[in-house]
Design an enzyme around this catalytic site. Structure first.
Site, PDB file in Angstrom:
ATOM      1  N   HIS A  67     -19.246 -15.484  -9.263  1.00 37.32           N
ATOM      2  CA  HIS A  67     -19.042 -14.946  -7.909  1.00 37.32           C
ATOM      3  C   HIS A  67     -17.595 -15.010  -7.453  1.00 37.32           C
ATOM      4  O   HIS A  67     -16.860 -15.953  -7.742  1.00 37.32           O
ATOM      5  CB  HIS A  67     -19.989 -15.609  -6.897  1.00 37.32           C
ATOM      6  CG  HIS A  67     -19.774 -17.069  -6.638  1.00 37.32           C
ATOM      7  ND1 HIS A  67     -18.920 -17.525  -5.674  1.00 37.32           N
ATOM      8  CD2 HIS A  67     -20.345 -18.171  -7.189  1.00 37.32           C
ATOM      9  CE1 HIS A  67     -18.959 -18.849  -5.633  1.00 37.32           C
ATOM     10  NE2 HIS A  67     -19.810 -19.271  -6.551  1.00 37.32           N
ATOM     11  N   ASP A 182     -14.474 -22.768  -7.234  1.00 36.55           N
ATOM     12  CA  ASP A 182     -15.861 -22.323  -7.106  1.00 36.55           C
ATOM     13  C   ASP A 182     -15.828 -20.931  -6.475  1.00 36.55           C
ATOM     14  O   ASP A 182     -15.740 -20.804  -5.266  1.00 36.55           O
ATOM     15  CB  ASP A 182     -16.631 -23.310  -6.230  1.00 36.55           C
ATOM     16  CG  ASP A 182     -18.072 -22.907  -5.974  1.00 36.55           C
ATOM     17  OD1 ASP A 182     -18.550 -21.931  -6.591  1.00 36.55           O
ATOM     18  OD2 ASP A 182     -18.727 -23.560  -5.133  1.00 36.55           O
ATOM     19  N   GLU A 214     -22.346 -14.821  -2.847  1.00 42.91           N
ATOM     20  CA  GLU A 214     -23.161 -15.874  -3.462  1.00 42.91           C
ATOM     21  C   GLU A 214     -23.287 -17.077  -2.539  1.00 42.91           C
ATOM     22  O   GLU A 214     -24.357 -17.693  -2.446  1.00 42.91           O
ATOM     23  CB  GLU A 214     -22.542 -16.280  -4.804  1.00 42.91           C
ATOM     24  CG  GLU A 214     -23.419 -17.173  -5.666  1.00 42.91           C
ATOM     25  CD  GLU A 214     -23.243 -18.660  -5.422  1.00 42.91           C
ATOM     26  OE1 GLU A 214     -24.005 -19.452  -6.005  1.00 42.91           O
ATOM     27  OE2 GLU A 214     -22.326 -19.053  -4.646  1.00 42.91           O
ATOM     28  N   ASP A 237     -21.032 -20.444 -13.423  1.00 44.62           N
ATOM     29  CA  ASP A 237     -20.640 -21.038 -12.153  1.00 44.62           C
ATOM     30  C   ASP A 237     -20.197 -22.476 -12.403  1.00 44.62           C
ATOM     31  O   ASP A 237     -20.232 -22.957 -13.539  1.00 44.62           O
ATOM     32  CB  ASP A 237     -21.809 -20.982 -11.165  1.00 44.62           C
ATOM     33  CG  ASP A 237     -21.380 -20.879  -9.713  1.00 44.62           C
ATOM     34  OD1 ASP A 237     -20.287 -21.370  -9.374  1.00 44.62           O
ATOM     35  OD2 ASP A 237     -22.139 -20.313  -8.896  1.00 44.62           O
ATOM     36  N   HIS A 332     -16.918 -27.627  -2.756  1.00 46.63           N
ATOM     37  CA  HIS A 332     -16.900 -27.141  -1.379  1.00 46.63           C
ATOM     38  C   HIS A 332     -15.926 -27.922  -0.502  1.00 46.63           C
ATOM     39  O   HIS A 332     -16.217 -28.269   0.639  1.00 46.63           O
ATOM     40  CB  HIS A 332     -18.312 -27.146  -0.778  1.00 46.63           C
ATOM     41  CG  HIS A 332     -19.135 -25.996  -1.252  1.00 46.63           C
ATOM     42  ND1 HIS A 332     -20.175 -25.454  -0.510  1.00 46.63           N
ATOM     43  CD2 HIS A 332     -19.081 -25.261  -2.376  1.00 46.63           C
ATOM     44  CE1 HIS A 332     -20.711 -24.448  -1.174  1.00 46.63           C
ATOM     45  NE2 HIS A 332     -20.062 -24.315  -2.319  1.00 46.63           N
TER      46      HIS A 332
END
Length: 359
Positions: A67, A182, A214, A237, A332
């Site tokens: 993604h 990511d 995503e 991923d 994240h």
């Protein structure tokens, strides 16, 4: 020794801004990196970037997706004094949003910089010190003094915002840190995969995709399966890793520097029962290829997340769907970190697997 070509690709992709819903800048970089590596190209309504490399067995198709989007924020209000309020796009840790450099991408594509602010520690109460400041209490300071000044910069309600950070290698070693590894690291691996097939014909048709949205619901896997009816779907991923203080190995057993991980299971009930239980005939085949070629491989079982393989698995008339994962620290957050050798070995595994897997 660092793979300089792969590193440059990762740098170019990671340093582009592309919050879920506006991946256009990342798509442009990806198209540039993919030049000369594919036979056909298309973009669908969601903005997915689709690069097709035809195989000897042209009608057998493998979709490999990574993604393009990153988590970020969206401006939802401009205060009379010019400061902006914002909401999250994707899953965030509130601790990582305060006192950060930010960039807003305007409707014209211009970058407007600001900083997130909060109450100074000097005047915090004891209660203040004990709590994490929620994102909905933060604001972004553009150095303006009125809403009109802020709007004159191009900032409006609905503009996306992300961390204004450039990625780099940590101290000349093999570790790379950036705001959106990511999943720009997965994209870099897919570019590397097609580089390896530049002058070769794969066994099956490879449909290599930079997917969109995503982080807000894994929205591209299903439409891609509906459009191409592949025989196999693999999401490339990142995954959570241990090996740092405060995390026990029993919680996160995937480690940096030990190669890619074959996904067995992921699940996130908080996101609406999303997840992927990968059929054993696929995981067993990936393991066999890795063993045959001496490629280090880990096993991944995780909760609290998922990939585009989830929405792919139940689309169309169904498809065999799974994933190959790149270990990543600090998921994240603005300081996501990957190891370049893991990316190279992920490309090694994919190169061997797409040639030897029997559809």
């Amino acid at each position: 020794m660092v793979n300089k070509i792969l590193l440059d690709t990762l740098l170019h992709l990671d340093n582009a801004y592309g919050v879920s819903g506006d991946e256009t800048a990342v798509a442009a970089v990806l198209r540039k990196e993919m030049e000369g590596l594919y036979d056909d190209y298309k973009e669908n309504a969601l903005g997915n970037q689709i690069f097709i490399k035809y195989g000897r067995n042209k009608d057998k198709r493998i979709v490999l997706s990574a993604h393009m989007d990153e988590i970020g924020f969206i401006i939802n209000y401009i205060e009379p004094n010019g400061m902006g309020r914002f909401l999250t796009v994707g899953y965030h840790d509130d601790r990582c949003a305060v006192c950060q450099d930010m960039v807003v991408i305007t409707d014209s594509g211009a970058a407007v910089y600001g900083v997130t602010g909060s109450k100074p520690a000097h005047i915090m109460t004891e209660e203040d010190h004990q709590k994490v400041v929620p994102i909905d209490e933060l604001y972004v300071d553009f150095g303006t003094e009125s809403a009109e000044e802020t709007r004159a910069l191009g900032v409006e309600i609905g503009c996306y915002m992300t961390f204004a950070r450039q990625g780099y290698m940590l101290n000349g070693g093999d570790y790379y840190t950036g705001k959106s590894v990511d999943d720009r690291s997965g994209l870099a691996v897919l570019v590397e995969l097609l580089r390896r097939f530049r002058d070769r014909t794969p066994e099956y048709t490879l449909i290599v995709v930079g997917s969109t949205q995503e982080e807000v619901g894994m929205r591209s896997g299903g439409p891609l399966v509906n459009e191409f009816a592949p025989d196999l779907y693999l999401a490339v991923d990142v995954t959570l890793t241990g090996g740092v203080p405060g995390i026990e190995e029993r919680q996160l057993s995937v480690m940096m520097g030990k190669g890619p991980a074959v996904k067995y299971y992921d699940w996130d009930g908080a996101l609406g029962m999303t997840g992927n239980n990968v059929p054993r005939r696929l995981t067993n085949s990936i393991i066999e290829v890795a063993k045959k070629h001496g490629i280090p491989l880990q096993r991944e079982v995780m909760t609290g997340g998922g990939t585009d393989a989830w929405s792919a698995a139940f689309a169309g008339k169904s498809v065999l769907a799974g994933g190959i994962s790149i270990p990543q620290r600090y998921m994240h957050t603005p300081v996501g970190t990957v190891k370049l050798s893991d990316l190279v070995q992920t490309a090694d595994l994919l190169e061997a697997f797409v040639q030897e897997y029997k559809l």
